[in-house]
Scaffold this motif. Structure first.
Motif, PDB file in Angstrom:
ATOM      1  N   GLU A   7       1.182  -1.360  -0.167  1.00 22.17           N
ATOM      2  CA  GLU A   7      -0.019   0.488   0.399  1.00 22.17           C
ATOM      3  C   GLU A   7       0.428   1.418  -0.641  1.00 22.17           C
ATOM      4  O   GLU A   7       0.830   2.496  -1.032  1.00 22.17           O
ATOM      5  CB  GLU A   7      -0.827  -0.217   1.438  1.00 22.17           C
ATOM      6  N   HIS A  99      -7.853  -6.453 -10.337  1.00 22.97           N
ATOM      7  CA  HIS A  99      -6.917  -5.865  -9.198  1.00 22.97           C
ATOM      8  C   HIS A  99      -6.591  -4.445  -9.690  1.00 22.97           C
ATOM      9  O   HIS A  99      -5.449  -3.984  -9.400  1.00 22.97           O
ATOM     10  CB  HIS A  99      -5.623  -7.076  -8.727  1.00 22.97           C
ATOM     11  N   ILE A 102      -8.318  -1.516  -9.475  1.00 23.32           N
ATOM     12  CA  ILE A 102      -8.939  -1.467  -7.946  1.00 23.32           C
ATOM     13  C   ILE A 102      -7.390  -0.301  -7.793  1.00 23.32           C
ATOM     14  O   ILE A 102      -7.960   0.492  -7.347  1.00 23.32           O
ATOM     15  CB  ILE A 102      -9.148  -2.848  -7.224  1.00 23.32           C
ATOM     16  N   LEU A 103      -6.310  -0.870  -8.339  1.00 21.62           N
ATOM     17  CA  LEU A 103      -4.586   0.081  -7.939  1.00 21.62           C
ATOM     18  C   LEU A 103      -4.771   0.820  -7.816  1.00 21.62           C
ATOM     19  O   LEU A 103      -5.231   2.001  -7.222  1.00 21.62           O
ATOM     20  CB  LEU A 103      -3.612  -0.966  -7.627  1.00 21.62           C
ATOM     21  N   HIS A 106      -8.319   3.366  -7.379  1.00 21.63           N
ATOM     22  CA  HIS A 106      -8.394   4.518  -6.248  1.00 21.63           C
ATOM     23  C   HIS A 106      -6.802   4.971  -5.661  1.00 21.63           C
ATOM     24  O   HIS A 106      -7.398   5.580  -5.155  1.00 21.63           O
ATOM     25  CB  HIS A 106      -8.231   2.719  -4.779  1.00 21.63           C
ATOM     26  N   TRP A 113     -14.575   4.704  -3.128  1.00 28.91           N
ATOM     27  CA  TRP A 113     -14.791   3.199  -3.329  1.00 28.91           C
ATOM     28  C   TRP A 113     -16.369   2.889  -4.265  1.00 28.91           C
ATOM     29  O   TRP A 113     -16.221   1.605  -5.425  1.00 28.91           O
ATOM     30  CB  TRP A 113     -15.440   1.786  -2.144  1.00 28.91           C
ATOM     31  N   THR A 116     -14.446   3.220  -7.600  1.00 31.19           N
ATOM     32  CA  THR A 116     -13.809   2.521  -8.325  1.00 31.19           C
ATOM     33  C   THR A 116     -14.225   1.438  -8.660  1.00 31.19           C
ATOM     34  O   THR A 116     -14.515   0.204  -9.401  1.00 31.19           O
ATOM     35  CB  THR A 116     -12.789   1.696  -6.632  1.00 31.19           C
ATOM     36  N   THR A 127     -15.215  -4.836  -3.350  1.00 34.74           N
ATOM     37  CA  THR A 127     -13.952  -3.996  -4.436  1.00 34.74           C
ATOM     38  C   THR A 127     -13.291  -3.902  -3.142  1.00 34.74           C
ATOM     39  O   THR A 127     -12.057  -4.409  -3.425  1.00 34.74           O
ATOM     40  CB  THR A 127     -14.206  -2.671  -5.006  1.00 34.74           C
ATOM     41  N   ARG A 128     -13.668  -3.766  -1.561  1.00 35.05           N
ATOM     42  CA  ARG A 128     -13.148  -3.359  -0.818  1.00 35.05           C
ATOM     43  C   ARG A 128     -12.012  -4.397  -1.057  1.00 35.05           C
ATOM     44  O   ARG A 128     -11.215  -4.613  -0.085  1.00 35.05           O
ATOM     45  CB  ARG A 128     -13.216  -2.455   0.015  1.00 35.05           C
ATOM     46  N   LYS A 131      -9.345  -5.415  -2.999  1.00 36.29           N
ATOM     47  CA  LYS A 131      -7.844  -4.828  -2.820  1.00 36.29           C
ATOM     48  C   LYS A 131      -7.341  -5.558  -2.084  1.00 36.29           C
ATOM     49  O   LYS A 131      -5.937  -5.236  -2.566  1.00 36.29           O
ATOM     50  CB  LYS A 131      -8.446  -3.615  -1.670  1.00 36.29           C
TER      51      LYS A 131
END
Length: 160
Positions: A7, A99, A102-103, A106, A113, A116, A127-128, A131
């Protein structure tokens, strides 16, 4: 690589374009300060070889050396940031499309969210959850690359 490290790398990746632009600007400003050719004025006319004062000449030479050292340090920092960007992009190419979406949505684009989730084609809650899997996959891909520990350290330093 731990999820928090992946992250941190994504947050660093989001900042890299701005950081690279600022570093290029800094390099340009330092380049304007550094004048290895003494004896030519800004008007293009030749000037005397020195200031007539050996202490002033020495001070000018030392200032140029310091500026040159700073230029080299900034150039090195720029090379490292560009390499980090390339390494992260390589790792992102290895992550599954959903994936990666999403990255990027976000962390890089700063989408909520909900936004995304629309891009990814899932519900916000799913989706969360995805992540975490996306960060795990990115971390694994980064671990396969060159010097992942140093990359994480620079990513963490960028957020301080």
């Amino acid at each position: 690589m731990e999820l928090k490290d992946a992250e941190a790398v994504m947050l660093y990746y989001a900042q890299l374009p701005r950081m690279i632009r600022e570093t290029i600007r800094e390099l340009e400003e330092l380049g304007e300060q550094y004048n290895p050719i003494r004896g030519t004025g800004t008007d293009g006319m030749p000037k005397a070889a020195g200031n007539g004062d050996s202490t002033a000449d020495l001070a000018a030479k030392l200032a140029d050396r310091d500026t040159l050292g700073r230029i080299r340090a900034v150039e090195t920092r720029l090379v490292v940031m560009r390499q980090d960007r390339d390494d992260i992009e390589r790792a992102l190419r290895e992550v599954h499309r959903v994936h990666k979406t999403i990255l990027i949505c976000h962390y890089v684009k700063g989408h909520t969210w909900t936004a995304t989730a629309i891009q990814a084609g899932y519900s916000p809650s799913h989706t969360r959850r995805l992540k975490s899997r996306a960060l795990e996959m990115l971390g694994h891909s980064l671990d396969e690359g060159p010097m992942p520990g140093e990359l994480v350290a620079r990513a963490r330093d960028a957020h301080i």
